[in-house]
Structure formats: C-alpha cells, structure tokens
Design a protein around this motif. Structure first.
Motif, PDB file in Angstrom:
ATOM      1  N   SER A   1       0.835  -1.205   0.000  1.00  0.00           N
ATOM      2  CA  SER A   1       0.000   0.000   0.000  1.00  0.00           C
ATOM      3  C   SER A   1       0.868   1.253   0.000  1.00  0.00           C
ATOM      4  CB  SER A   1      -1.005  -0.026   1.147  1.00  0.00           C
ATOM      5  OG  SER A   1      -0.377   0.366   2.336  1.00  0.00           O
TER       6      SER A   1
ATOM      7  N   ARG B   1       1.547   1.805  -3.565  1.00  0.00           N
ATOM      8  CA  ARG B   1       0.342   2.326  -4.203  1.00  0.00           C
ATOM      9  C   ARG B   1       0.208   3.838  -3.931  1.00  0.00           C
ATOM     10  NH1 ARG B   1      -3.551  -0.904  -1.754  1.00  0.00           N
ATOM     11  NH2 ARG B   1      -2.546  -2.671  -2.726  1.00  0.00           N
ATOM     12  N   THR B   2       0.474   4.204  -2.668  1.00  0.00           N
ATOM     13  CA  THR B   2       0.355   5.621  -2.300  1.00  0.00           C
ATOM     14  C   THR B   2       1.384   6.459  -3.038  1.00  0.00           C
ATOM     15  OG1 THR B   2      -0.265   4.854  -0.110  1.00  0.00           O
ATOM     16  CG2 THR B   2       0.207   7.183  -0.324  1.00  0.00           C
TER      17      THR B   2
ATOM     18  N   SER C   1       0.211   6.948  -6.621  1.00  0.00           N
ATOM     19  CA  SER C   1      -0.920   7.848  -6.809  1.00  0.00           C
ATOM     20  C   SER C   1      -0.517   9.287  -6.496  1.00  0.00           C
ATOM     21  CB  SER C   1      -2.117   7.403  -5.962  1.00  0.00           C
ATOM     22  OG  SER C   1      -1.793   7.523  -4.614  1.00  0.00           O
TER      23      SER C   1
ATOM     24  N   LEU D   1      -0.045   2.052 -13.095  1.00  0.00           N
ATOM     25  CA  LEU D   1      -0.703   1.756 -11.827  1.00  0.00           C
ATOM     26  C   LEU D   1      -1.473   2.969 -11.326  1.00  0.00           C
ATOM     27  CD1 LEU D   1       2.059  -0.281 -10.061  1.00  0.00           C
ATOM     28  CD2 LEU D   1      -0.115  -1.096 -10.885  1.00  0.00           C
TER      29      LEU D   1
ATOM     30  N   GLU E   1      -5.245   2.968 -11.822  1.00  0.00           N
ATOM     31  CA  GLU E   1      -6.068   1.913 -11.227  1.00  0.00           C
ATOM     32  C   GLU E   1      -7.390   2.441 -10.709  1.00  0.00           C
ATOM     33  OE1 GLU E   1      -3.348  -1.689  -9.565  1.00  0.00           O
ATOM     34  OE2 GLU E   1      -3.647   0.039  -8.295  1.00  0.00           O
TER      35      GLU E   1
ATOM     36  N   GLU F   1       1.994 -10.134  -5.690  1.00  0.00           N
ATOM     37  CA  GLU F   1       1.403  -8.800  -5.821  1.00  0.00           C
ATOM     38  C   GLU F   1       2.511  -7.736  -5.888  1.00  0.00           C
ATOM     39  OE1 GLU F   1      -1.616  -7.582  -5.964  1.00  0.00           O
ATOM     40  OE2 GLU F   1      -1.495  -5.535  -5.165  1.00  0.00           O
TER      41      GLU F   1
ATOM     42  N   ARG G   1       3.660  -5.343  -9.131  1.00  0.00           N
ATOM     43  CA  ARG G   1       3.703  -3.875  -9.053  1.00  0.00           C
ATOM     44  C   ARG G   1       5.070  -3.356  -9.466  1.00  0.00           C
ATOM     45  NH1 ARG G   1      -0.442  -1.397  -6.892  1.00  0.00           N
ATOM     46  NH2 ARG G   1      -1.994  -2.682  -5.874  1.00  0.00           N
TER      47      ARG G   1
END
Lengths: 154, 184
Positions: free
Chosen positions: A131, A134-135, A138, A151, A154, B171, B175
């Motif tokens: 995560s 992911r952060t 973004s 990504l 998403e 996962e 990524r």
C-alpha cells in the motif's frame, strides 16, 4: 519489545507417561502435528507426528507399549514470557524449530508461539508495504509527473 | 524425489523417509505408474493411530490415492492454484505415465522471492533518472528488509502461511514489474 496481541496461543500438551498410540490419536482429534510433552506442568519434550510415525514404524514397535518419551525430542528450547518477537525469531532460527513453548519464571508452561503466526504477521506487514507503493504512485500521478504510470490509473 | 511401490511395507516406507530426510513418497504400482502419495502424516494417522501392529501394513493400505499431478510444462502459477484448490503442498510431475519430478510449495516461493529480489536490486539502476528516485529507494529498502526477514522464516512456515506469503510476494512483484517497465 513484547508480543503483538494473540501471538501467544494456548499450548496443546500431553503427559510424559502417554503412549504413542494415544498421542497419535490426540494429534488426529485436534488436527495438529506437534505436542508439548509435560511433567508436572513443565515442558520436558516436544513430539511431532513425524517423530512418532518414524519411531514406531521404523523400529517396528507396538504403539501401545511405546512411551512418548521414546519418540520425543527432549532438548526443549523455551522462551521466557517476558521476551519479544525478535527473541522468538532468533531462537527459532538458531535452533531450526517452528514452535516455542513459553514459560514463566518457575519454568511452568504458559503458552506457545508458532512461526506460522509470525509469518502471517509478516504477510500483513508486506500488505502494508504494497500500500506504500500504491500511495507513492498515486501521489506522483496526481502531481502530474511526466512519467506515465499504469498503476496510477487503477 | 523418492518413489515407493504399493506392495512395500509401512516399515520400509518409514525407513525410506527417515534416511532420505523427506516427508513424502510418490507411490507407484508394479508397472511404475504413479498411483498415490504417502506422507509421514499418513503413516501416523492410518498406521500408528489405528493399528496395534502398523509395521505389518503395506503402502497401498495407508497411501492417499487419486494423485493430484501436473505435467512438467505447467507454469508455476498454475501449480500454485492446484495446490491451493486441493489443499496440498507438493505436486508430482507426470509425463507418459511416469513420474519425472515433484514440485513443493517451498520451491515456488523461492522462485518468487528470487524474482522479487532481482527486481529490488535492479530498481535503483532503472530509476536513476526518475524524479522520485529517493521514494523508490525507500520502498526498495523496505522490501529488502522484509525479504531478509522472510528468508529466515520461510523454511519453518506451514503451507497455508506460505500460500498467503506467495500471494503477497506475487502482488509486490507485479507492481514492481509494471513500474520497472514504465521507467525503463
């Protein structure tokens, strides 16, 4: 450092005077692969399904006549209840074992900590790490970075 | 990979597992066709727990029949799916009715960790000119730290914990893979 809540579990035990067949049936009914062997509440051995199977069958013993003492590993490595996760991991790695009996000051068994639970805890940490990625992504795409990120969509 | 015949004794199976330091034997019939699998757990449950003279039993009496198997060409991801669907952690590889190998969940996990580790060590080179280089460095260090811990714990983990870890690693790998493609 102390243990995260729930990592120390109630131990499954058998008395040191149990025979191999009863120990096997206990493992079957609880659907587990190892038991802590106790004598007057103190851990005196650890026995796995493999230990019992290979001792009884390999030596052609009668499982009712064979005592658990003859199958168990009596080199018990215990963890003091005041220790933390890093000490537990260290002890497991140094001794090549997956479960550690936890004992109080008087050497009485109070619980067990298993590497499976430590690993699942680590899997949770990895999820958090994913995560973080992911952060990062973004945040970059919202700042209008010149580098397109798949990504980020998403 | 260790193989044993259906007509061998349970005593012989136990000794084979002991000497070969394995927890599972692939069972073959008299024509060497794979027909089942026998684990140390089977020896305990169907031998010691149920019989007063378990050493008189034969492999055919205590093995798990209906062998879950795959071909050597099966991709690792498919093997992993088979393991999870059938609740097993080892899959014998069969070709022309002969067992040619066996894949354990540990092998798959090692493969994934190795991939991830390579990606992690390549990352700083690939991201050299990227504006958020320092952020990726941070992530990379995080992964390396976790992988280091991971490696020391892997061999002691049970299959369900491993399945969870493999998913997480996969996962992360995907990524990083996508990011690496974008930046290279």
């Amino acid at each position: 450092m102390t243990f995260p809540e729930g990592l120390i579990k109630k131990p499954r035990t058998i008395d040191v005077y149990t025979n191999a067949m009863d120990a096997a049936r206990t493992m079957e009914s609880w659907n587990i692969g190892s038991l802590i062997v106790t004598e007057e509440q103190r851990p005196v051995g650890v026995v796995t399904d493999r230990d019992i199977a290979l001792t009884v069958l390999g030596k052609e013993l009668d499982p009712e006549a064979c005592g658990i003492r003859d199958c168990m590993n009596s080199d018990v490595v215990s963890l003091q209840e005041t220790a933390g996760t890093s000490e537990a991991i260290d002890l497991m790695c140094r001794n090549g074992i997956r479960r550690l009996p936890v004992v109080d000051d008087a050497g009485r068994l109070v619980g067990i900590v298993a590497s499976d639970d430590l690993v699942l805890n680590l899997a949770h940490e990895l999820t958090e790490l994913a995560s973080v990625i992911r952060t990062e992504i973004s945040q970059r795409s919202s700042k209008g970075s010149s580098i397109p990120s798949r990504l980020g969509r998403e | 990979m260790e193989v044993i015949r259906t007509d061998s004794s349970a005593h012989a199976a136990a000794n084979r597992m002991n000497h070969a330091a394995v927890g599972c034997l692939v069972v073959v019939d008299l024509e060497d066709r794979p027909v089942g699998i026998l684990t140390d757990r089977d020896l305990l449950l169907r031998g010691v727990a149920q019989s007063h003279s378990p050493h008189e039993l034969h492999v055919a009496d205590i093995m798990t029949p209906d062998l879950v198997h795959a071909t050597p060409a099966e991709p690792l991801e498919e093997l992993l799916k088979l393991m999870k669907n059938h609740g097993v952690r080892r899959i014998p590889l069969v070709e022309d009715d002969r067992v040619v190998g066996i894949v354990a969940m540990d092998d798959i996990l090692q493969e994934f960790s190795r991939d991830l580790n390579e990606l992690a060590s390549e990352a700083p080179l690939r991201y050299r000119n990227a504006p958020s280089h320092s952020r990726f460095e941070h992530v990379r260090h995080g992964i390396e730290r976790n992988l280091g811990e991971l490696r020391s714990k892997l061999e002691y983990a049970q299959w369900y914990a491993k399945a969870t870890l493999i998913d997480e690693l996969n996962e992360l790998r995907n990524r990083l893979d996508k990011e690496t493609e974008v930046h290279s």
